[in-house]
Design a protein around this motif. Structure first.
Motif, PDB file in Angstrom:
ATOM      1  N   ASP A  16      12.646   7.424  15.256  1.00 36.78           N
ATOM      2  CA  ASP A  16      12.064   6.454  16.179  1.00 36.78           C
ATOM      3  C   ASP A  16      11.094   5.553  15.416  1.00 36.78           C
ATOM      4  N   PRO A  17      11.417   4.260  15.269  1.00 29.50           N
ATOM      5  CA  PRO A  17      10.534   3.379  14.500  1.00 29.50           C
ATOM      6  C   PRO A  17       9.187   3.116  15.186  1.00 29.50           C
ATOM      7  N   LEU A  18       9.042   3.537  16.437  1.00 25.98           N
ATOM      8  CA  LEU A  18       7.770   3.351  17.130  1.00 25.98           C
ATOM      9  C   LEU A  18       6.828   4.542  16.917  1.00 25.98           C
ATOM     10  N   GLY A  19       7.250   5.475  16.078  1.00 30.72           N
ATOM     11  CA  GLY A  19       6.361   6.566  15.680  1.00 30.72           C
ATOM     12  C   GLY A  19       6.631   7.849  16.401  1.00 30.72           C
ATOM     13  N   PRO A  20       5.857   8.872  16.089  1.00 23.06           N
ATOM     14  CA  PRO A  20       4.660   8.889  15.250  1.00 23.06           C
ATOM     15  C   PRO A  20       4.994   8.883  13.756  1.00 23.06           C
ATOM     16  N   TYR A  21       3.923   8.754  12.933  1.00 25.47           N
ATOM     17  CA  TYR A  21       4.048   8.579  11.492  1.00 25.47           C
ATOM     18  C   TYR A  21       3.168   9.540  10.704  1.00 25.47           C
ATOM     19  N   HIS A  22       3.675   9.919   9.519  1.00 24.99           N
ATOM     20  CA  HIS A  22       2.825  10.513   8.488  1.00 24.99           C
ATOM     21  C   HIS A  22       2.234   9.308   7.761  1.00 24.99           C
ATOM     22  N   ARG A  23       0.924   9.292   7.567  1.00 22.15           N
ATOM     23  CA  ARG A  23       0.272   8.112   6.983  1.00 22.15           C
ATOM     24  C   ARG A  23      -0.501   8.488   5.719  1.00 22.15           C
ATOM     25  N   TYR A  24      -0.473   7.578   4.770  1.00 18.40           N
ATOM     26  CA  TYR A  24      -1.084   7.823   3.474  1.00 18.40           C
ATOM     27  C   TYR A  24      -1.788   6.569   2.978  1.00 18.40           C
ATOM     28  N   ALA A  25      -2.795   6.774   2.130  1.00 18.85           N
ATOM     29  CA  ALA A  25      -3.476   5.692   1.426  1.00 18.85           C
ATOM     30  C   ALA A  25      -3.564   6.111  -0.035  1.00 18.85           C
ATOM     31  N   PHE A  26      -2.840   5.407  -0.903  1.00 19.94           N
ATOM     32  CA  PHE A  26      -2.816   5.729  -2.325  1.00 19.94           C
ATOM     33  C   PHE A  26      -3.644   4.716  -3.100  1.00 19.94           C
ATOM     34  N   ALA A  27      -4.564   5.198  -3.924  1.00 19.06           N
ATOM     35  CA  ALA A  27      -5.322   4.315  -4.821  1.00 19.06           C
ATOM     36  C   ALA A  27      -4.408   3.989  -5.996  1.00 19.06           C
ATOM     37  N   VAL A  28      -3.958   2.735  -6.051  1.00 19.54           N
ATOM     38  CA  VAL A  28      -3.007   2.317  -7.078  1.00 19.54           C
ATOM     39  C   VAL A  28      -3.716   1.537  -8.176  1.00 19.54           C
ATOM     40  N   THR A  29      -4.502   0.570  -7.794  1.00 14.91           N
ATOM     41  CA  THR A  29      -5.255  -0.252  -8.737  1.00 14.91           C
ATOM     42  C   THR A  29      -6.681  -0.377  -8.213  1.00 14.91           C
ATOM     43  N   PRO A  30      -7.502   0.665  -8.372  1.00 18.49           N
ATOM     44  CA  PRO A  30      -8.857   0.652  -7.797  1.00 18.49           C
ATOM     45  C   PRO A  30      -9.622  -0.632  -8.111  1.00 18.49           C
ATOM     46  N   GLY A  31     -10.154  -1.236  -7.046  1.00 16.57           N
ATOM     47  CA  GLY A  31     -10.914  -2.478  -7.185  1.00 16.57           C
ATOM     48  C   GLY A  31     -10.065  -3.707  -7.379  1.00 16.57           C
ATOM     49  N   GLY A  32      -8.745  -3.558  -7.407  1.00 16.86           N
ATOM     50  CA  GLY A  32      -7.853  -4.692  -7.620  1.00 16.86           C
ATOM     51  C   GLY A  32      -6.829  -4.791  -6.517  1.00 16.86           C
ATOM     52  N   GLN A  33      -5.653  -5.257  -6.877  1.00 16.00           N
ATOM     53  CA  GLN A  33      -4.589  -5.355  -5.882  1.00 16.00           C
ATOM     54  C   GLN A  33      -3.260  -4.992  -6.515  1.00 16.00           C
ATOM     55  N   ASN A  34      -2.412  -4.348  -5.734  1.00 21.48           N
ATOM     56  CA  ASN A  34      -1.064  -3.992  -6.147  1.00 21.48           C
ATOM     57  C   ASN A  34      -0.133  -5.068  -5.601  1.00 21.48           C
ATOM     58  N   ASP A  35      -0.160  -6.230  -6.232  1.00 20.61           N
ATOM     59  CA  ASP A  35       0.567  -7.390  -5.730  1.00 20.61           C
ATOM     60  C   ASP A  35       2.072  -7.190  -5.838  1.00 20.61           C
ATOM     61  N   TYR A  36       2.787  -7.475  -4.743  1.00 20.54           N
ATOM     62  CA  TYR A  36       4.238  -7.372  -4.636  1.00 20.54           C
ATOM     63  C   TYR A  36       4.747  -6.011  -5.106  1.00 20.54           C
ATOM     64  N   PRO A  37       4.404  -4.938  -4.410  1.00 16.20           N
ATOM     65  CA  PRO A  37       4.842  -3.598  -4.815  1.00 16.20           C
ATOM     66  C   PRO A  37       6.359  -3.450  -4.711  1.00 16.20           C
ATOM     67  N   LYS A  38       6.912  -2.624  -5.568  1.00 17.25           N
ATOM     68  CA  LYS A  38       8.336  -2.305  -5.555  1.00 17.25           C
ATOM     69  C   LYS A  38       8.452  -0.828  -5.218  1.00 17.25           C
ATOM     70  N   LEU A  39       9.078  -0.518  -4.088  1.00 19.47           N
ATOM     71  CA  LEU A  39       9.177   0.856  -3.606  1.00 19.47           C
ATOM     72  C   LEU A  39      10.626   1.173  -3.290  1.00 19.47           C
ATOM     73  N   GLY A  40      10.993   2.449  -3.341  1.00 16.86           N
ATOM     74  CA  GLY A  40      12.368   2.823  -3.076  1.00 16.86           C
ATOM     75  C   GLY A  40      12.495   4.210  -2.480  1.00 16.86           C
ATOM     76  N   VAL A  41      13.708   4.527  -2.028  1.00 20.55           N
ATOM     77  CA  VAL A  41      14.041   5.810  -1.423  1.00 20.55           C
ATOM     78  C   VAL A  41      15.244   6.364  -2.182  1.00 20.55           C
ATOM     79  N   TRP A  42      15.225   7.660  -2.491  1.00 22.09           N
ATOM     80  CA  TRP A  42      16.383   8.290  -3.103  1.00 22.09           C
ATOM     81  C   TRP A  42      16.387   9.785  -2.826  1.00 22.09           C
ATOM     82  N   ASP A  43      17.548  10.400  -3.020  1.00 16.51           N
ATOM     83  CA  ASP A  43      17.702  11.847  -2.923  1.00 16.51           C
ATOM     84  C   ASP A  43      17.164  12.411  -4.230  1.00 16.51           C
ATOM     85  N   ASP A  44      16.189  13.297  -4.152  1.00 17.78           N
ATOM     86  CA  ASP A  44      15.577  13.797  -5.384  1.00 17.78           C
ATOM     87  C   ASP A  44      16.430  14.839  -6.101  1.00 17.78           C
TER      88      ASP A  44
END
Length: 167
Positions: free
Chosen positions: A127-155
């Motif tokens: 259900d895209p209306l939720g609920p959700y597991h939510r996370y906040a990852f520090a990627v570039t502290p004090g900066g910005q992670n401009d145009y992130p590239k993310l993906g999904v795969w079978d591990d």
């Protein structure tokens, strides 16, 4: 890709939708943003209907397979309401939306621009209306992670049933 028991293939890419606009940005968040930073994916909802979710700048919406908007538009940071911190407080964009067809889950992300935080929300069901597991990852502290590239795969750790991983 080898089909996995209990997981259907990702629906075909034949949905055509006019999509969200800069006018929608203005109506939902009170201002316009150019360019639109369009991102989207086709997947299934909680009852197996094929849908398209589009996320532009700081808003997102759900379209059915005829291209009609059926939910939204919503503010991009709506996934993190009640989560606290920068992900809830900021709605900064550079959105990513992916459908994990192996797990039947939706993956959303945007950054918190001046804190270097990548905000991630993974639905607990299809259900895209939720609920959700939510996370906040520090990627570039004090900066910005401009145009992130993310993906999904079978591990590949659990044989033919697979287990999803996100990066």
């Amino acid at each position: 890709e080898v089909p996995r028991p209990g997981a259907g293939p990702t629906p075909g890419g034949s949905v055509s939708a006019s999509g969200l606009t800069d006018d929608d940005n203005a109506a939902v968040v009170g201002f316009r943003i150019v360019p639109p930073d369009v991102n989207g994916d086709i997947g299934l909802d909680d009852v197996g209907n094929r849908i398209y979710i589009q996320y532009i700048n700081v808003i997102w919406g759900i379209f059915n397979d005829t291209g009609a908007l059926i939910a939204g538009p919503f503010a991009g940071n709506s996934f993190w309401q009640g989560f606290g911190g920068f992900c809830e407080a900021n709605n900064d964009g550079d959105p990513v939306v992916l459908y994990d067809d192996g797990a039947g889950r939706w993956f959303f992300s945007q950054f918190s621009i001046n804190e270097g935080i990548q905000c991630v929300a993974v639905s607990t069901t299809s259900d895209p209306l939720g609920p959700y597991h939510r996370y906040a990852f520090a990627v570039t502290p004090g900066g910005q992670n401009d145009y992130p590239k993310l993906g999904v795969w079978d591990d590949g750790t659990t044989g033919s049933s697979g287990q999803s991983a996100y990066t």
